[in-house]
Design an enzyme around this catalytic site. Sequence first.
Site, PDB file in Angstrom:
ATOM      1  N   PRO A   2       0.819  -1.211   0.000  1.00  0.00           N
ATOM      2  CA  PRO A   2       0.000   0.000   0.000  1.00  0.00           C
ATOM      3  C   PRO A   2       0.854   1.262   0.000  1.00  0.00           C
ATOM      4  O   PRO A   2       1.665   1.469   0.886  1.00  0.00           O
ATOM      5  CB  PRO A   2      -0.824  -0.099   1.278  1.00  0.00           C
ATOM      6  CG  PRO A   2      -0.469  -1.382   1.911  1.00  0.00           C
ATOM      7  CD  PRO A   2       0.730  -1.945   1.254  1.00  0.00           C
ATOM      8  N   GLU A   3       0.693   2.078  -1.050  1.00  0.00           N
ATOM      9  CA  GLU A   3       1.317   3.393  -1.103  1.00  0.00           C
ATOM     10  C   GLU A   3       0.185   4.410  -0.979  1.00  0.00           C
ATOM     11  O   GLU A   3      -0.937   4.033  -0.636  1.00  0.00           O
ATOM     12  CB  GLU A   3       2.098   3.549  -2.417  1.00  0.00           C
ATOM     13  CG  GLU A   3       3.103   2.412  -2.629  1.00  0.00           C
ATOM     14  CD  GLU A   3       3.887   2.516  -3.925  1.00  0.00           C
ATOM     15  OE1 GLU A   3       4.051   3.633  -4.435  1.00  0.00           O
ATOM     16  OE2 GLU A   3       4.338   1.475  -4.421  1.00  0.00           O
ATOM     17  N   HIS A  93      -3.416 -15.253   9.141  1.00  0.00           N
ATOM     18  CA  HIS A  93      -2.689 -14.007   9.342  1.00  0.00           C
ATOM     19  C   HIS A  93      -3.577 -12.886   9.869  1.00  0.00           C
ATOM     20  O   HIS A  93      -3.281 -11.725   9.669  1.00  0.00           O
ATOM     21  CB  HIS A  93      -1.981 -13.563   8.060  1.00  0.00           C
ATOM     22  CG  HIS A  93      -1.258 -14.672   7.353  1.00  0.00           C
ATOM     23  ND1 HIS A  93      -0.204 -15.340   7.930  1.00  0.00           N
ATOM     24  CD2 HIS A  93      -1.457 -15.253   6.153  1.00  0.00           C
ATOM     25  CE1 HIS A  93       0.234 -16.278   7.102  1.00  0.00           C
ATOM     26  NE2 HIS A  93      -0.514 -16.237   6.019  1.00  0.00           N
ATOM     27  N   ARG A 111       3.124 -10.639   6.458  1.00  0.00           N
ATOM     28  CA  ARG A 111       4.519 -10.518   6.896  1.00  0.00           C
ATOM     29  C   ARG A 111       4.702  -9.914   8.290  1.00  0.00           C
ATOM     30  O   ARG A 111       5.812  -9.719   8.744  1.00  0.00           O
ATOM     31  CB  ARG A 111       5.326  -9.723   5.875  1.00  0.00           C
ATOM     32  CG  ARG A 111       5.590 -10.592   4.684  1.00  0.00           C
ATOM     33  CD  ARG A 111       6.454  -9.975   3.659  1.00  0.00           C
ATOM     34  NE  ARG A 111       6.192 -10.671   2.409  1.00  0.00           N
ATOM     35  CZ  ARG A 111       6.598 -10.298   1.220  1.00  0.00           C
ATOM     36  NH1 ARG A 111       7.290  -9.206   1.088  1.00  0.00           N
ATOM     37  NH2 ARG A 111       6.306 -10.996   0.159  1.00  0.00           N
TER      38      ARG A 111
END
Length: 277
Positions: A2-3, A93, A111
């Site tokens: 995500p930017e 997750h 992650r």
Amino acid sequence: MPELPEVETIVRDLRDRLVGRVIREVVVILPKVVASPAPEKFASLLAGREITGLARRGKYILVSLSGDRVLVIHLRMTGQLVYYTRPEPFPKHTHLLFYLDQGVLRFTDLRQFGRVRLAHKRELDDVPGLRDLGMEPLDAGFTEQEFVRRLKRSQRMVKPLLLDQAFLAGLGNIYTDEALHRSGVHPERRAAGLSTREARNLCRAIREVLSEGVALRGTSVQHYVDGSGQRGRFQEILRVYGKRGEPCPVCGVPVERIRCGGRSTHFCPSCQKRSEK
DNA sequence: CGATTTGTTAGTAG
DNA sequence: CCTACTAACAAATC
């Protein structure tokens, strides 16, 4: 990954769904994703608060709460923040669950790099990371003049400079490569070595790719999904990112991939020359 | 099965 | 203290 456009899309999606909702209970499944306060305190401080607003600063999501508290969320590389109207079985997750008076907000992160913190509204400017953020490229107050002035002050390579959140807030690897390609600037050029014309083109290209990114609801190369779990469409118009060996859509020369500032970097060796044109 | 992926921060060198 | 650069982190995927 995500930017700015992805975070902006998530914030807009969630704003419609979350403002006015009340947090009933917070379940912390993976404690390390809570940066502060301690996970038990984090959960107890949140219970009973109403969500009053959502905003974005750089790649940070800011959730305003009653009682002058703010939930500060950074998704880093693979974080997802998705709202569900009904409690579905949560996937792998999943690290945080916010049970609301209507629906559930779920934070997942493959992650485990993403972080969430609860802060006082007045101490927001002291939050590490948030404190040192640079200009907002899509803000009205962001001027080409100021961008060019600051660019020419740096001896760094232009790509690592653009990725530096203290210089400019919100660019990541994808939109940086795309903006450099659109403006014809080689990623390894020294920022101060750009001509005024190149610097201005770069500034326009940055705003262009970010606005288009927002309009297309973000880039889903790998993990990104919006606030309702849907993918974006900017990946359909990528020109160089992830296109090594494919013809440049402008000139047809194969796109190259190099390592620049420790990051994989995609560019067209014909459109983006190492020296000024 | 080791290389690759990325945003941020901590660390180093000058 | 400032600037520029790099390693480390994590875990799935190829």
